[in-house]
Design a protein around this motif. Structure first.
Motif, PDB file in Angstrom:
ATOM      1  N   ARG A   1       0.874  -1.183  -0.060  1.00 51.57           N
ATOM      2  CA  ARG A   1       0.019   0.143  -0.026  1.00 51.57           C
ATOM      3  C   ARG A   1       1.109   1.253   0.112  1.00 51.57           C
ATOM      4  O   ARG A   1       1.885   1.208   0.617  1.00 51.57           O
ATOM      5  N   ASP A   2       0.456   2.548  -0.513  1.00 53.46           N
ATOM      6  CA  ASP A   2       1.202   3.604  -0.533  1.00 53.46           C
ATOM      7  C   ASP A   2       1.264   4.110   0.332  1.00 53.46           C
ATOM      8  O   ASP A   2       0.401   4.279   1.322  1.00 53.46           O
ATOM      9  N   SER A   3       2.520   4.582   1.077  1.00 57.58           N
ATOM     10  CA  SER A   3       3.009   5.275   2.138  1.00 57.58           C
ATOM     11  C   SER A   3       2.430   4.520   3.399  1.00 57.58           C
ATOM     12  O   SER A   3       2.140   5.235   4.536  1.00 57.58           O
ATOM     13  N   GLN A   4       2.521   3.272   3.483  1.00 54.48           N
ATOM     14  CA  GLN A   4       2.277   2.454   4.401  1.00 54.48           C
ATOM     15  C   GLN A   4       3.046   0.901   4.555  1.00 54.48           C
ATOM     16  O   GLN A   4       3.230   0.262   3.326  1.00 54.48           O
ATOM     17  N   VAL A   5       3.770   0.732   5.500  1.00 55.74           N
ATOM     18  CA  VAL A   5       4.392  -0.603   5.830  1.00 55.74           C
ATOM     19  C   VAL A   5       3.872  -1.326   6.965  1.00 55.74           C
ATOM     20  O   VAL A   5       3.586  -0.727   7.911  1.00 55.74           O
ATOM     21  N   SER A   6       3.599  -2.514   6.703  1.00 50.11           N
ATOM     22  CA  SER A   6       3.039  -3.455   7.966  1.00 50.11           C
ATOM     23  C   SER A   6       3.857  -4.643   8.257  1.00 50.11           C
ATOM     24  O   SER A   6       4.674  -4.911   7.041  1.00 50.11           O
ATOM     25  N   VAL A   7       4.036  -5.090   9.313  1.00 45.71           N
ATOM     26  CA  VAL A   7       4.711  -6.344   9.616  1.00 45.71           C
ATOM     27  C   VAL A   7       4.117  -6.912  10.812  1.00 45.71           C
ATOM     28  O   VAL A   7       3.331  -6.221  11.668  1.00 45.71           O
ATOM     29  N   THR A   8       4.050  -8.229  10.893  1.00 40.70           N
ATOM     30  CA  THR A   8       3.569  -9.048  11.922  1.00 40.70           C
ATOM     31  C   THR A   8       4.591  -9.791  12.913  1.00 40.70           C
ATOM     32  O   THR A   8       5.667 -10.351  12.416  1.00 40.70           O
ATOM     33  N   PHE A   9       4.521  -9.557  14.162  1.00 35.41           N
ATOM     34  CA  PHE A   9       5.501 -10.151  15.027  1.00 35.41           C
ATOM     35  C   PHE A   9       5.048 -11.252  15.651  1.00 35.41           C
ATOM     36  O   PHE A   9       3.847 -11.110  16.468  1.00 35.41           O
ATOM     37  N   PRO A  10       5.495 -12.482  15.975  1.00 42.53           N
ATOM     38  CA  PRO A  10       5.272 -13.645  16.709  1.00 42.53           C
ATOM     39  C   PRO A  10       5.640 -13.236  18.225  1.00 42.53           C
ATOM     40  O   PRO A  10       6.826 -13.034  18.560  1.00 42.53           O
ATOM     41  N   MET A  11       4.621 -13.158  19.225  1.00 41.41           N
ATOM     42  CA  MET A  11       5.067 -12.439  20.516  1.00 41.41           C
ATOM     43  C   MET A  11       5.444 -13.551  21.470  1.00 41.41           C
ATOM     44  O   MET A  11       4.927 -14.454  21.519  1.00 41.41           O
ATOM     45  N   VAL A  12       6.304 -13.024  22.419  1.00 44.62           N
ATOM     46  CA  VAL A  12       6.895 -13.791  23.501  1.00 44.62           C
ATOM     47  C   VAL A  12       6.309 -13.350  25.017  1.00 44.62           C
ATOM     48  O   VAL A  12       6.153 -14.128  25.786  1.00 44.62           O
ATOM     49  N   ALA A  13       6.469 -12.058  24.845  1.00 45.28           N
ATOM     50  CA  ALA A  13       6.032 -11.505  26.504  1.00 45.28           C
ATOM     51  C   ALA A  13       5.742  -9.785  25.983  1.00 45.28           C
ATOM     52  O   ALA A  13       6.270  -9.233  25.166  1.00 45.28           O
TER      53      ALA A  13
ATOM     54  N   PRO B   1       9.888 -16.289  31.319  1.00 45.77           N
ATOM     55  CA  PRO B   1       9.645 -17.070  30.271  1.00 45.77           C
ATOM     56  C   PRO B   1       9.414 -18.649  30.745  1.00 45.77           C
ATOM     57  O   PRO B   1      10.137 -19.204  31.746  1.00 45.77           O
ATOM     58  N   THR B   2       8.502 -19.454  30.349  1.00 43.22           N
ATOM     59  CA  THR B   2       8.227 -20.655  30.680  1.00 43.22           C
ATOM     60  C   THR B   2       9.268 -21.594  30.083  1.00 43.22           C
ATOM     61  O   THR B   2       9.489 -21.728  29.094  1.00 43.22           O
TER      62      THR B   2
END
Length: 565
Positions: A117-129, A512-513
């Motif tokens: 998309r113009d003027s937009q950057v997205s990213v997905t993060f796998p969460m730990v905490a 963390p477990t």
């Protein structure tokens, strides 16, 4: 050109919203185009290793700007986020508060940036905490993800910059582990001679200052009514730092609110500070009040992490065995149990009671030699008991109505309020060795959870109610039993990841477990102090202990192992 402010979306109902900073890894690379720039190479105490931060390259694309910002933000604790702010518009540089929290993500998979998309950057993060502004750590559940969407604008020189973002940062787990430190804050327990920890996470740089500030602010809401502090209300640092001299002396200058404190409270304050400041590089603690040295009180004698001893007990053929090493013997203070279906053993040291369940519905005091067993509590499907340091025996119906039961052998039976347990099925409970906290495994609409709550007592030490719960071990998929391994770590029998059968997991109250090696047929556990004092009983009656990375057989024909507690 303009664009809407940056937005963050969280999956799996993760409520907190964070700005994102990350050390880019795998197929996501640190920008290589543009001029060579000087990085921040500040060297801190061992453990504080920061990645290099680079200024924005000229004519960089929106994706390159986001990547550069994330990399520079990962180095932010080393340069006060000076380079990271270069990637923001002028208003965003002023408004962004990175210290408001941290989200920690996994590097097990490569990150992918979407710039379709113009003027937009997205990213997905796998969460730990996640970590809040006061250093409270919350483990993320399995498969939790955080989506970050960055909107950008071009400035007057045609350079792309991030226009707005929420407060806080996001760090990869390796970076987080290298620049943050788990630090216990110590408060006073239900008896004035014991310390109770609450673990927070603070930056390696200036840990002493962060820790003392947090200590003076007091415990978190879940613990507040179960402990106390010797510091008068309103106490703060007179100077906004805790400097550490070349000789290793940390100087804590407290505000004038402390001046009215008596000698005993000053000794307790000094003890709290000394325990909290057991940090690398600190050898002594000097306390002053508004710039004047505090008269050194006689040291307070306080216990920390009370020992459960080295003896474990268990049931074999209707009798109580005890094990100190590898050779079991019959417990001399307990006669043959002479009750049907004995299980769920619990006991206290130094002449305290030994108790157990008979069948599903009766809590029994084990008989002394020459005596007979005595029923203490009857109720439907009782939870296996736990004995606290004051010899209160805890149990209650598995199907909870929002309360537990506590009884003393020659004293009253009391209801202990636990509103958050209402409607849940309690599988296991264990009171901590300081008597100020209880760990509970329960099942409800949100699945199986492991929670820690404070124990609120009256002036005589009688338990009255539990505080709100703090969830721990969110990575666990199932759990059946819990025990205290030390003052801030639980041992939990359960499953995580792709495992098909239960094993012991080490679950910090803030951290963390970690699963231990797998065990076939594990049904119950006992925990002394540390991993070398872990026992697991199998459905075949085999008692195992951990030696190195393997479980080895100790004795057979037993069930319900238990250390005091």
């Amino acid at each position: 050109m303009s664009a809407a402010p940056a937005r963050l979306r969280r999956r799996l109902a993760v409520v907190a919203v964070w700005a994102v900073t990350v050390l880019v890894a795998g197929c996501v690379s640190i920008p290589t185009a543009g001029p060579v720039a000087e990085g921040d190479g500040t060297v801190d105490e061992p453990g504080s290793v920061f990645p290099l931060a680079y200024s924005p390259p000229t004519d960089a694309s929106p994706t390159a700007i986001v990547q550069g910002f994330l990399s520079a933000s990962a180095a932010g604790l080393g340069d006060s986020y000076a380079v990271a702010r270069q990637y923001l518009t002028a208003p965003a540089r002023t408004s962004w508060a990175p210290g408001e929290g941290v989200a920690v993500y996994s590097t097990a998979e490569n990150l992918e940036f979407d710039d379709s998309r113009d003027s937009q950057v997205s990213v997905t993060f796998p969460m730990v905490a996640t970590l809040d502004a006061d250093g409270r750590y919350a483990e993320s559940p399995p498969n939790a993800e955080q989506d970050a969407v960055f909107d950008l604008v071009q400035d007057a020189q045609g350079q792309w910059r991030i226009t707005a973002l929420d407060n806080g940062v996001l760090l990869s787990q390796p970076i987080f582990d290298s620049v943050y430190r788990a630090t216990p804050l110590y408060f006073l327990g239900p008896t004035a001679d014991v310390l109770v920890p609450e673990v927070r996470w603070f930056p390696e740089r200036n840990t002493a200052t962060y820790a003392v500030r947090a200590l003076l602010q007091g415990p978190s809401p879940w613990l507040r009514d179960a402990v106390r502090t010797a510091f008068p209300e309103g106490t703060a640092l007179a100077l906004e730092s805790v400097p550490v001299g070349a000789d290793g002396t940390a100087t804590v200058d407290l505000s004038a609110a402390v001046a009215a404190a008596g000698t005993d409270d000053r000794a307790l304050m000094k003890a709290q500070l000394a325990e909290v400041l057991e940090l690398p590089g600190i050898r002594d603690v000097a306390v002053s009040i508004a710039g004047l040295p505090m008269v050194e009180p006689e040291p307070a004698e306080l216990r920390r992490d009370p020992s459960p001893g080295t003896v474990a007990r268990m049931i074999r053929d209707g009798q109580v065995l005890q094990l100190d090493g590898d050779e079991p013997t019959f417990a001399a203070d307990v006669a043959p149990l002479a009750v049907p279906d004995p299980h769920g053993l619990a006991w206290a040291r130094d002449g305290g009671p030994t108790v157990l369940l008979s069948g599903a519905d009766t809590l029994v005091l084990a008989p002394a030699p020459g005596g007979a067993p005595r029923a203490l509590v009857q109720g439907p499907a009782l939870v296996a008991p736990s004995v606290d340091p004051a010899s209160w025996v805890w149990t209650g119906p598995s199907q909870s109505a929002g309360r537990l039961t506590a009884v003393q052998v020659d004293g009253p039976v009391v209801d202990v309020g636990a509103e958050w347990l209402d409607g849940r099925v309690v599988r296991s409970l264990r009171v901590s060795r300081d008597g100020a906290r209880v760990a509970i495994v329960s099942a409800g609409p949100d699945g199986v959870t492991v929670d820690v709550a404070g124990v609120v007592r009256d002036g005589s030490g009688t338990p009255q109610r539990l505080t709100e719960r703090m969830r721990v071990g969110a990575r666990l998929l199932t759990a059946t039993q819990v025990a205290w391994l030390d003052e801030s770590t639980l041992a939990v029998l359960g499953t995580s990841g792709t495992m098909t059968g239960p094993t012991v997991h080490l679950v910090p109250t803030a951290g963390p477990t970690r699963p231990l090696p797998a065990i076939d047929g594990a049904v119950s556990l006992a925990a002394g102090r540390g991993e070398r004092a872990l026992y697991v009983a199998t459905d075949a009656g085999v008692l195992l202990t951990l030696r190195g990375t393997s479980w080895v057989e100790v004795v057979t024909g037993v069930q319900s192992p238990a250390f005091p507690g």
